[in-house]
Motif scaffolding. Sequence first.
Motif, short mmCIF file in Angstrom:
data_model
loop_
_atom_site.label_atom_id
_atom_site.label_comp_id
_atom_site.label_asym_id
_atom_site.label_seq_id
_atom_site.Cartn_x
_atom_site.Cartn_y
_atom_site.Cartn_z
N MET A 1 1.00 -1.04 0.18
CA MET A 1 -0.05 -0.06 -0.10
C MET A 1 0.81 1.23 -0.06
SD MET A 1 -3.49 0.02 2.41
CE MET A 1 -3.31 -1.91 3.09
N GLU A 2 1.99 1.17 0.64
CA GLU A 2 2.85 2.52 0.95
C GLU A 2 3.35 2.74 -0.39
OE1 GLU A 2 5.33 1.33 3.90
OE2 GLU A 2 3.64 1.05 5.38
N GLU A 3 3.77 1.93 -1.37
CA GLU A 3 4.25 2.48 -2.68
C GLU A 3 3.23 3.50 -3.43
OE1 GLU A 3 3.59 -1.01 -2.51
OE2 GLU A 3 5.18 -1.09 -0.95
N HIS A 4 1.91 3.16 -3.12
CA HIS A 4 1.16 4.07 -3.64
C HIS A 4 1.12 5.56 -3.45
CE1 HIS A 4 -2.93 5.52 -5.01
NE2 HIS A 4 -3.27 5.98 -3.78
N PHE A 5 1.77 5.72 -2.15
CA PHE A 5 1.93 7.20 -1.74
C PHE A 5 2.73 8.13 -2.69
CE2 PHE A 5 1.66 5.68 2.97
CZ PHE A 5 0.32 6.21 3.17
N LEU A 6 3.86 7.26 -3.40
CA LEU A 6 4.77 8.14 -3.98
C LEU A 6 4.03 8.25 -5.52
CD1 LEU A 6 7.70 5.51 -3.23
CD2 LEU A 6 7.38 7.86 -2.38
N ASN A 36 7.77 0.98 5.01
CA ASN A 36 8.39 0.63 3.46
C ASN A 36 8.65 2.02 3.01
OD1 ASN A 36 8.17 -2.01 3.96
ND2 ASN A 36 5.98 -1.98 3.15
N LEU A 37 8.42 3.02 3.62
CA LEU A 37 8.76 4.49 3.12
C LEU A 37 10.06 5.08 3.51
CD1 LEU A 37 5.54 6.63 3.24
CD2 LEU A 37 6.63 5.89 1.11
N SER A 38 10.90 5.06 2.72
CA SER A 38 12.40 5.47 3.09
C SER A 38 12.30 6.95 3.52
CB SER A 38 13.33 5.46 1.99
OG SER A 38 12.94 6.34 0.89
N GLN A 39 13.39 7.66 4.08
CA GLN A 39 13.58 8.91 4.51
C GLN A 39 13.60 9.77 3.23
OE1 GLN A 39 16.91 9.07 7.03
NE2 GLN A 39 15.74 8.40 8.79
N LEU A 40 14.14 9.43 1.99
CA LEU A 40 14.22 10.07 0.87
C LEU A 40 12.66 10.14 0.23
CD1 LEU A 40 15.49 11.67 -1.56
CD2 LEU A 40 15.94 9.46 -2.60
N ASP A 41 11.80 8.85 0.34
CA ASP A 41 10.42 9.06 -0.01
C ASP A 41 9.58 9.94 0.78
OD1 ASP A 41 11.12 6.92 -1.91
OD2 ASP A 41 10.41 5.28 -0.32
N LYS A 42 9.92 9.90 2.12
CA LYS A 42 9.01 11.00 2.97
C LYS A 42 9.39 12.34 2.69
CE LYS A 42 7.85 7.88 6.72
NZ LYS A 42 7.79 7.71 8.09
N LYS A 43 10.66 12.62 2.26
CA LYS A 43 11.05 13.94 1.84
C LYS A 43 10.51 14.30 0.56
CE LYS A 43 15.28 16.77 0.99
NZ LYS A 43 16.10 16.87 -0.12
N ARG A 44 10.27 13.45 -0.34
CA ARG A 44 9.85 13.68 -1.63
C ARG A 44 8.11 14.10 -1.30
NH1 ARG A 44 11.64 8.78 -4.88
NH2 ARG A 44 13.95 9.27 -4.68
#
Length: 190
Positions: A1-6, A36-44
């Motif tokens: 599900m978390e990949e959906h955020f991106l 499953n969200l990396s720090q870079l993902d959260k930054k984006r």
Amino acid sequence: MEEHFLRIFETEEPEKLHQSLTKAVQQNFNASSFPNLSQLDKKRLGEQMAKVLADENARHLLHALTLELLKILARDKTGLEEMINDDLLRCVTHAARLEPDFHGTFPDQTELTVTTEAQKVLCNVVFNSGSAQRYVSRQEVVEALMSRISANKDKKRWSLENQVWTATASIVKQLSHLLCLTCWNICVSI
């Protein structure tokens, strides 16, 4: 599900963005961590949410859904400092109507949902993020909250603004608690 955020913010088409935000909020309504969200993902994600919130032409519903997603993501302390940046906090503070221009005012009916969600976001980020705590202390947010609490004593509006009052009181409580902890830490270190 978390990949959906991106993928949520890949489109700039308001209807598709609305659908993606709604789906993400519904699927993660009770979630409190996103391993499953990396720090870079959260930054984006923080940058993308700031972009939507800064768009004054976006419908109030897009702002409310973006804020609701941010509120959900802010429950997880991991990577929160990367996601929360000054641009995003500026947008949230603006949406919460806590800038000096808004001191002592309440949102009208069309802005009520956005204002309430923005204040709920501030509750989560102030509780979980040191950078958010520093930001709100620098930006006179406490003064704006106190001004809002003391401003409108019209009882007819109470039911309309009950959520705003509740969120305002929650933020003040969070900030008071943090101030007490800070004072305690200073006293202990002396």
